[in-house]
Structures are given as structure tokens and as C-alpha cells.
Design a protein around this motif. Sequence first.
Motif, short mmCIF file in Angstrom:
data_model
loop_
_atom_site.label_atom_id
_atom_site.label_comp_id
_atom_site.label_asym_id
_atom_site.label_seq_id
_atom_site.Cartn_x
_atom_site.Cartn_y
_atom_site.Cartn_z
N UNK A 41 0.86 -1.14 -0.13
CA UNK A 41 -0.05 0.08 -0.02
C UNK A 41 0.90 1.09 -0.14
N UNK A 42 1.08 1.99 -1.41
CA UNK A 42 2.16 2.92 -1.01
C UNK A 42 1.73 4.27 -0.63
N UNK A 43 0.29 4.21 -0.17
CA UNK A 43 -0.35 5.46 0.28
C UNK A 43 0.36 6.04 1.68
N UNK A 44 0.42 5.03 2.85
CA UNK A 44 1.15 5.71 3.98
C UNK A 44 2.56 6.09 3.73
N UNK A 45 3.01 5.84 2.61
CA UNK A 45 4.38 6.06 2.37
C UNK A 45 4.54 7.49 1.87
N UNK A 46 3.33 8.04 1.44
CA UNK A 46 3.31 9.28 0.76
C UNK A 46 3.25 9.18 -0.63
N UNK A 47 3.10 7.99 -1.24
CA UNK A 47 3.14 7.93 -2.73
C UNK A 47 1.90 7.71 -3.17
N UNK A 48 1.68 7.72 -4.39
CA UNK A 48 0.32 7.53 -5.13
C UNK A 48 -0.32 5.94 -5.07
N UNK A 49 -1.53 5.85 -4.77
CA UNK A 49 -2.08 4.59 -4.96
C UNK A 49 -2.07 3.86 -6.32
N UNK A 50 -2.38 2.60 -6.23
CA UNK A 50 -2.46 2.09 -7.71
C UNK A 50 -3.70 2.55 -8.27
N UNK A 51 -4.66 3.19 -7.63
CA UNK A 51 -5.84 3.84 -8.26
C UNK A 51 -5.55 5.10 -8.64
N UNK A 52 -4.21 5.72 -8.78
CA UNK A 52 -3.96 7.11 -8.94
C UNK A 52 -4.53 7.59 -10.43
N UNK A 53 -5.28 8.62 -10.48
CA UNK A 53 -5.74 8.74 -11.67
C UNK A 53 -4.93 9.44 -12.64
N UNK A 54 -3.67 9.76 -12.10
CA UNK A 54 -2.52 10.27 -13.07
C UNK A 54 -1.74 8.90 -13.72
N UNK A 55 -2.03 7.81 -13.19
CA UNK A 55 -1.66 6.60 -13.59
C UNK A 55 -0.20 6.60 -13.45
N UNK A 56 0.36 6.96 -12.14
CA UNK A 56 1.77 7.08 -11.66
C UNK A 56 2.48 5.76 -11.84
N UNK A 57 1.93 4.57 -11.62
CA UNK A 57 2.41 3.23 -11.50
C UNK A 57 2.54 2.61 -12.85
N UNK A 58 1.80 3.20 -13.95
CA UNK A 58 1.77 2.43 -15.17
C UNK A 58 2.91 2.14 -15.93
N UNK A 59 4.03 3.19 -15.86
CA UNK A 59 5.05 2.70 -16.79
C UNK A 59 6.05 1.55 -15.83
N UNK A 60 5.76 1.66 -14.32
CA UNK A 60 6.38 0.60 -13.53
C UNK A 60 5.97 -0.82 -14.00
N UNK A 61 4.63 -0.80 -13.90
CA UNK A 61 3.81 -2.13 -14.17
C UNK A 61 3.83 -2.74 -15.50
N UNK A 62 4.00 -1.79 -16.64
CA UNK A 62 4.16 -1.97 -17.76
C UNK A 62 5.52 -2.68 -17.92
N UNK A 63 6.61 -2.29 -17.50
CA UNK A 63 8.19 -2.53 -17.55
C UNK A 63 7.97 -4.07 -16.92
N UNK A 64 7.61 -4.16 -15.87
CA UNK A 64 7.36 -5.43 -15.00
C UNK A 64 6.67 -6.39 -15.85
N UNK A 65 5.69 -6.32 -16.54
CA UNK A 65 5.00 -7.01 -17.48
C UNK A 65 5.62 -7.72 -18.57
N UNK A 66 6.13 -6.68 -19.05
CA UNK A 66 7.11 -6.78 -20.30
C UNK A 66 8.37 -7.74 -20.09
N UNK A 67 8.74 -7.68 -19.08
CA UNK A 67 10.09 -8.57 -18.65
C UNK A 67 9.73 -9.52 -17.66
#
Length: 401
Positions: free
Chosen positions: A188-214
Motif C-alpha cells: 500500500x504505497x499511500x502511507x509512504x506518501x506515494x500515489x496509490x495504484x488507483x491514482x488517476x494520473x496513472x503514476x505506476x503505469x510505466x513501472x507495471x508495464x515494464x514489469x509485465x514486459x520483462x
Amino acid sequence: MTVTAQHSALDLNWLISVDDHILEPPHIWQDRIAAKDRDRAPKLVRTGDKETWVYEGRVVPTSGLSAVVGKSREEFSPEAITYADMHPGCYDPKARLEHMNEAGILASLGFPSFPRFCGQIFYEAQDKDLALRCLQVYNDWIFEEWCATDPGRFIPLVIIPLWDPQLAVKEIERTAALGARSVAFSENPEPLGLPTINDPGRYWDPVMAAAADHDLVISMHVGSSSRLPTIASDAPFMANLTWGATRTAGTMLQWLFSDYFEKFPNLKIALSEGNIGWIPYFLERAEQVYDKQRFWAAKGVKYEGHAATEVPMDLDIRQRFKDHVYGCFIQDEAGIANIDLIGEDNIMFETDYPHSDSTWPDSINVARKQIQHLPEATQYKLLRGNAEKLYRFTPTVPDLT
């Protein structure tokens, strides 16, 4: 239940642990970081009879509960310890292999300790350039020293710069080329001060895309939100600790109702040290909620001030779980009793070495006792087959003769 001759030859004397822990040896950053950074990089400092990690002015002791192997339960304590108080298996890969052989642990995936479960210590650092270099030093050490000691026994898990998705992508690409099999991420990234996985700005999309690609598994260890669930302000600590698996249940539900698995069909997540006995209930409850509430929720109607996010009308929750989510457990008879409701392809063993929940040195015996009533083919999946497939890892069986 009758076991066929085809499966009777399966080797059930070993397990793969998908959740162990590495207490980093003191030399990592001091030996590997550039000379100009050495004074500011993490270092182990001895003051009198006390020993602590020091980094950016922070003083971080090592909890005794993180290194209990070789001690009786009566000796367990959260009080700070030194490396001299630990068995070398906590921090030395050769000694770790000896302990793995003793306990029937064929291969091990280890989470970091000083950096914390998903590298929070570097995310919290003030100097992010130095933090990135320190993070990369850790990942390089994992490949060049820890895993290199016996590549067939250690599954490489890496940490990423959570503060910058594009830098995280570069580190995923860099470490994937080195042989990474999993990326540590927060439950849960929110308590760390980071966007959640539901972030409307899609903060984590590049990370998840890279993980899936590899084909890198997103491994989320319980506690990687740096927050302990609290039942009430004065609830006994033991009660709160017991209740801790609720964090993992929340993680699973967030991911199942997000659009990440639809957006990245190859993405897989592992819920490390979260247990599995709760999974059947929450899958059933999720289906009930979805069946009754999805129509108004799909319209974006607010409920008690909260806007429901858009949900597809044809979501198959159990299939989504089956295709993308893996539960991990140490001892969970309730989960095994409900294995048909979870799915034998979606659960894996762990030993939590060298933490206080660990089953070492009886790991394989404890594991097999829980599943001895199951078909041997199913036992094999839980002990090692599922992990081998998920992490794309072919272990080397040691010759102990």
C-alpha cells in the motif's frame, strides 16, 4: 487418495521459499560505492556494545526478531542486536546455503532488511541521486555476490526507486538483463506518501508495464507500507500482529478491482507473508459485492461522499485471481483445508528465514505435514512447482552425499 505411479517419482524432499530475508553484510555500500560517496553511504557503526546502521543522519538498529535462527523461542526479543549476535546464515550466502540444505529449502527469494521490504529507506532519503546509487549497489550485490554464490539456489529480487517511475523503469530494464525475476513493491504505497495504484494520473503505469514486459513478478511483503494495522488505540500488540494479514487482504482486493490486470495481461503479483486462509472468504465477498453493487457503481454515483470507480460489467473475479494473484504462506491449515476454493496453482510456500516466524530448521517437515493428505502432484506444486513456473526459475538440487 491413490497416487499414480506417474507422480510417485516426484521429489517432495525440497521446497522453494518465496519469502526469506537477507540481513545485508556491513561491507556492501562501503566496498561498492564510489569513494566520493562513502562517508554518506549506509555504514554499520559500533558504539560501545551497540551497533547500528547510519545513513543520512538516521540511526537504524537491527531488531533481534529479524535474526533468530539458532535461538530458542524463549530467547526471541525485538531488542537491537549486533552482527556478532547473529548466525552467519543471516548475512553470508555460503552459510545460508548450509542452513537451506539442513531444512530442505531448495531455493530462496530474499527480501532486503536495512533498505526495508521495498527499498523505503532510499525513497525517504533527502539526496535522491545518492539514494539511487545506493539502491543500484544493493541490486548489483544481489547478482554479483549473493546469487552468484549458487545461481541455482537464489531467486533474484530487486528494489526500485519508488520516487521516480521513469528511473524505476530503467532499473527494471537494467536488472532484468542481469536475470532479475521479481520486483519488490509496497502492499500500500499511500502511507509512504506515494500515489496509490488507483491514482488517476496513472503514476505506476510505466513501472507495471515494464514489469509485465520483462515477466517480473511484483512481490509485496506484508509490512511494506511501513504501517502496522491497529484494531484500536489500546489494542494489545499481539492482537494487532495477529490481525496483520488484513493488510494483505486489502492489497489483493485493491488489485482485483483495479484495471491493472486488464491493462497488463501478463502482470503477476505475489502476496508475501500474507497467509492464505482468508482468501476464500474475500473472494466470495468480492463476488457478492460486485454482483449487487456494480450497476450503480458503474454510473459513478457517490456513496457517503466516495465516488465509485468505473467497473466492467463482465468482471470474473475468480478468473482474475487465478490468472494474476499468488498467495504465500508458512503455516496455514485453514488455507490448505480450503485449497479447492483458492486453487492449487496459486499458492506457494515460504519459510521466513531468519525471522521469528520461520519454520527453520524443520521447514520441509512442517510444510509436508500440512499437505501430506493431498495428491503428490499437488504437493509438488505447492512445495516448488508453482514457484518454479511463476519466477521462471530452474533450481539446482544439491548433492549432499
